[in-house]
Design an enzyme around this catalytic site. Structure first.
Site, PDB file in Angstrom:
ATOM      1  N   GLU A 155      -3.531  -4.370   1.263  1.00 21.99           N
ATOM      2  CA  GLU A 155      -2.673  -5.203   0.456  1.00 21.99           C
ATOM      3  C   GLU A 155      -1.698  -4.425  -0.575  1.00 21.99           C
ATOM      4  OE1 GLU A 155      -4.510  -9.655   0.031  1.00 21.99           O
ATOM      5  OE2 GLU A 155      -4.967  -8.096  -1.407  1.00 21.99           O
ATOM      6  N   CYS A 156      -0.489  -4.190  -0.642  1.00 20.84           N
ATOM      7  CA  CYS A 156       0.167  -3.812  -1.659  1.00 20.84           C
ATOM      8  C   CYS A 156      -0.148  -2.189  -1.661  1.00 20.84           C
ATOM      9  CB  CYS A 156       0.043  -4.487  -3.184  1.00 20.84           C
ATOM     10  SG  CYS A 156       1.572  -4.129  -4.167  1.00 20.84           S
ATOM     11  N   GLY A 157      -0.902  -1.742  -2.642  1.00 20.69           N
ATOM     12  CA  GLY A 157      -1.338  -0.465  -2.695  1.00 20.69           C
ATOM     13  C   GLY A 157      -1.924   0.019  -1.622  1.00 20.69           C
TER      14      GLY A 157
END
Length: 437
Positions: free
Chosen positions: A328-330
């Site tokens: 997720e994201c990072g």
């Protein structure tokens, strides 16, 4: 349930909500009161400060992303072992998105749903009696939202305090505190909000100073007195996101910090075991797990160390050959080919997906998202819908040629296109999941 609660909100962002909340919960915890805090809306950083100040896990409450039953269940769970619940609002009290009543994401939705009074924080710099007009408007705007009292922030003098307090007193609203202008109270910020709680070596001392401030400048007994017993409805069928595996390898260190407590507690309640490991310590995901979850965080601040963490990267590749990996994201950034930091230096990442990301030209991507999953994944089966949000400054420098992960819409239902990637056992997206629809 004996717990009572209140909501700390304000007319706008930047009025001092977080300072008041941290001062309040620090002082009450020091008095021996069992305090729990919660945060309205999608936020990873404020709840970590809440937990550090109270020693008790904070929880997010989001009226747009979470089904009503989940909201009820999370609040009831928080109230089960607390005497007082303090909910920190998001943005201004009535600020939300265009949505059916009670589902806008606004702090006011929570006040109305749970019947909790609002402690309104007013930044009175540059005004005096006019503050009373603001309070009058907020008190009358929605009959289901009760203003229980106000705290004045950035008071300039005793005369200033008297002028503002006398004007508000005429409305029958209690002034329950007044804080002067003190820049030393501010917590340092970064591009996604406050610098994280875990990065402050002097956090206990800060909480001590905030508790002292609350004892001097807040009417703590008066604030406790306005709190009310929450009005709770049915919580049957409450679920956030079903556990993606029986034994989940969760990356957790200074590069991977953004996990929602309600997701982890929900997975554990469903029987899953969560095992943490540290990519920054060059640890691979544990071999006895059946899925690896790379959450968001600040990998851009640690890109050089991640690039040279060969045991982590090799172990992640071995893991992905036979088991699911989701970012997720990072975490999604780390799964790509490379990550360019703010100085324009490119660092090799895991290479399990074909995209590359960059911080060289920061661009804010912010907002609620509704994701329609295009294949079976750790977030749910093909065709299911998950609500969450995006909040990042990274951009795709190269898109790669992986199959897309999901179709996403914004909170108004406008189609934003396909997002993320999937290749073999590996999936990833900038989207942060909050709850299944």
């Amino acid at each position: 349930m004996s717990a009572r609660g209140l909501i700390v909100s304000a007319p706008r962002s930047g009025a001092g909500k977080t300072t008041v909340v941290l001062a309040l919960i620090s002082a009450l915890s020091r008095r021996g009161i069992r305090v729990k805090a919660a945060k309205a809306g999608p936020d990873y950083i404020d709840p970590a400060f809440h937990e550090a100040a109270t020693g008790r896990q904070s929880v997010n409450l989001d009226s747009w992303a979470m089904p009503p039953a989940l909201l009820e269940a999370l609040f009831a769970e928080a109230a089960a072992d607390a005497e007082l619940i303090v909910v920190e609002g998001v943005m201004g009290l009535f600020d939300g998105i265009e949505a059916p009543r009670g589902r806008s994401g606004a702090t006011a939705d929570l006040a109305a749903r749970f019947g909790l009074p609002v402690l309104l924080v007013l930044d009175v710099a540059g005004q005096s009696q006019s503050a009373a007009a603001l309070v009058r408007g907020f008190a009358a705007h929605d009959p289901e939202v009760k203003i229980g009292g106000v705290v004045l922030n950035k008071v300039g003098s005793e005369r200033h305090l008297r002028l503002v307090s006398d004007a508000i007193a005429d409305l029958g609203v209690f002034v329950l505190g007044a804080i002067g202008r003190d820049a030393s109270l501010a917590l340092p910020e970064r591009h996604l909000g406050l610098v994280q709680a875990s990065e402050h070596g002097d956090l206990d001392a800060r909480f001590g100073r905030l508790a002292d401030l609350a004892e001097r400048h807040l009417d703590l007994d008066g604030i406790i007195a306005i709190a009310s017993v929450p009005r709770l409805g049915p919580a049957q069928g409450a679920v956030a996101v079903r556990p993606p595996g029986a034994r989940i390898a969760l990356a957790r260190d200074d590069a991977f910090t953004f996990t929602y407590p309600h997701l982890l507690s929900g997975w554990r309640r469903a029987g899953a075991e969560v095992v943490t490991f540290s990519p920054l310590a060059d640890e691979p995901p544990p071999e006895d797990c059946d899925i690896c979850w790379l959450p968001g965080g600040y990998p851009e601040l640690h890109a050089g160390r991640l690039a040279t963490a060969h045991r982590f990267r090799d172990g992640l590749t071995r893991f992905a050959a036979t088991r699911k990996v989701h970012g997720e994201c990072g975490g999604y950034m780390v799964l790509g080919e490379s990550l360019e930091d703010v100085d324009g230096v490119s660092h090799a990442m895991a290479g399990l997906l074909g995209h590359s990301t960059s911080f060289a030209k920061k661009m804010l991507h912010l907002g609620y998202r509704e994701a329609h999953l295009l294949a079976d994944s750790p977030l749910g089966p093909e065709g299911s819908t998950v609500r969450g949000h995006e909040f990042h400054y990274a951009s795709l420098a190269a898109t790669g040629n992986d199959r897309p992960f999901a179709e996403i819409k914004d909170a108004q239902g406008q189609m934003l296109g396909r997002t993320g990637g999937r290749r073999g056992n590996v999936t990833g997206t900038f989207f942060h999941a909050i709850a299944s629809v």
